[in-house]
Design an enzyme around this catalytic site. Structure first.
Site, PDB file in Angstrom:
ATOM      1  N   PRO A 121       0.823  -1.206   0.000  1.00 57.06           N
ATOM      2  CA  PRO A 121       0.000   0.000   0.000  1.00 57.06           C
ATOM      3  C   PRO A 121       0.863   1.265   0.000  1.00 57.06           C
ATOM      4  O   PRO A 121       1.786   1.403   0.798  1.00 57.06           O
ATOM      5  CB  PRO A 121      -0.803  -0.132   1.303  1.00 57.06           C
ATOM      6  CG  PRO A 121      -0.834  -1.599   1.567  1.00 57.06           C
ATOM      7  CD  PRO A 121       0.488  -2.107   1.105  1.00 57.06           C
ATOM      8  N   GLU A 122       0.583   2.169  -0.938  1.00 56.87           N
ATOM      9  CA  GLU A 122       1.296   3.429  -1.029  1.00 56.87           C
ATOM     10  C   GLU A 122       0.363   4.554  -0.608  1.00 56.87           C
ATOM     11  O   GLU A 122      -0.719   4.301  -0.080  1.00 56.87           O
ATOM     12  CB  GLU A 122       1.844   3.606  -2.450  1.00 56.87           C
ATOM     13  CG  GLU A 122       2.843   2.499  -2.816  1.00 56.87           C
ATOM     14  CD  GLU A 122       3.480   2.691  -4.181  1.00 56.87           C
ATOM     15  OE1 GLU A 122       3.268   3.745  -4.807  1.00 56.87           O
ATOM     16  OE2 GLU A 122       4.192   1.780  -4.621  1.00 56.87           O
TER      17      GLU A 122
END
Length: 270
Positions: A2-3
């Site tokens: 996840p960014e």
């Protein structure tokens, strides 16, 4: 992993359910995350959420006294349960509210973090030296230009450095550099102020669009309702090695830069 868009999507998903609500119980079934989950997290019990924020890829859940720092690691997710269900194998932590809602932390690879902080969160060792937010007024072409002078590091590694700017992960760095027409291996110190204007605009555009699309799901990411992000359907170069460039038709190339797979068009990016 996840960014920034995925973390922002998660924040926006959980915030309406948690803000101003009081915690009844914190149940920890697995303490072996990236850093051990300590018994201090139980200090959250009986407290009310006063604000929920994001700093880079970290979620800051602030309570009346202290709070929680959460990182989703490689495969983590936070889900809202309005009816408590039997936990699955990788459902490691539950934060149960007095109104019956549950915030459930799931992390198959256990690279995430669930940390208690007594003091000012922004002073925590994980946060205090981070660069500006890419969607903030502090992130400008002048800022990047002056930070990059004399730097021979590849521009892709430069904008992925959290001390320079937070939250520009591998997917979005590749996409933004393509949009700005900059080769990912070009030395950061050899890029003009004018080209940094285009890069700052591209970073903002790709992150804002990804947030609107709910983030990018390549493998594991789901939002607070268990749904995937849809930005993966609109990627221009990332994970498209060998496919035709949407702009010029040349084959998209893949190259390892800084130990990360990078995707670019050799014709469009100089």
């Amino acid at each position: 992993m996840p960014e920034l868009p995925e973390v922002e999507t998660t924040l926006r998903g959980i915030k309406p359910y948690l803000l101003k609500q009081r915690i009844a119980r914190v149940s920890v079934r697995e303490t072996r995350l990236r850093w051990p989950v300590t018994a201090e997290v139980n200090k959250a019990e009986g407290q009310q959420f006063v604000s929920l924020e994001r700093r880079g890829k970290y979620l800051l859940l602030k309570l009346e006294q202290g709070g929680l720092i959460i990182h989703l690691g490689m495969s983590g997710s936070l889900r809202i349960l309005q009816v408590l269900k039997t936990p699955d194998k990788h459902d490691h932590i539950d934060v149960e509210l007095e109104n019956g809602v549950c915030l459930r932390f799931n992390d198959p690879r256990r690279f995430g973090a669930f940390l208690w902080v007594d003091g000012v969160m922004e002073s925590h060792v994980l946060l205090r030296d981070l660069g500006p937010e890419p969607l903030s007024d502090e992130f400008t072409a002048d800022y990047l230009y002056h930070r990059s002078r004399g730097r021979q590091v590849a521009i892709k590694n430069f904008i992925m450095n959290g001390h320079v700017v937070v939250g520009v992960g591998n997917i979005y760095a590749s996409e933004a550099l393509f949009m700005a027409g900059i080769h990912p291996q070009r030395a950061a110190g050899r890029i003009s102020r004018q080209r940094y204007e285009g890069l700052v605009a591209a970073i903002r555009d790709v992150l804002e669009h990804a947030i609107r699309r709910g983030g990018t799901t390549l493998r594991d990411f789901v939002n607070s309702e268990g749904a995937p992000g849809y930005f993966a359907q609109e990627l221009l170069v990332y994970d498209r090695a060998g496919s035709d460039c949407f702009q010029c038709g040349a084959p998209v190339r893949q190259k390892v830069i800084g130990q990360r797979s990078s995707y670019y068009c050799p014709a469009c990016q100089r």
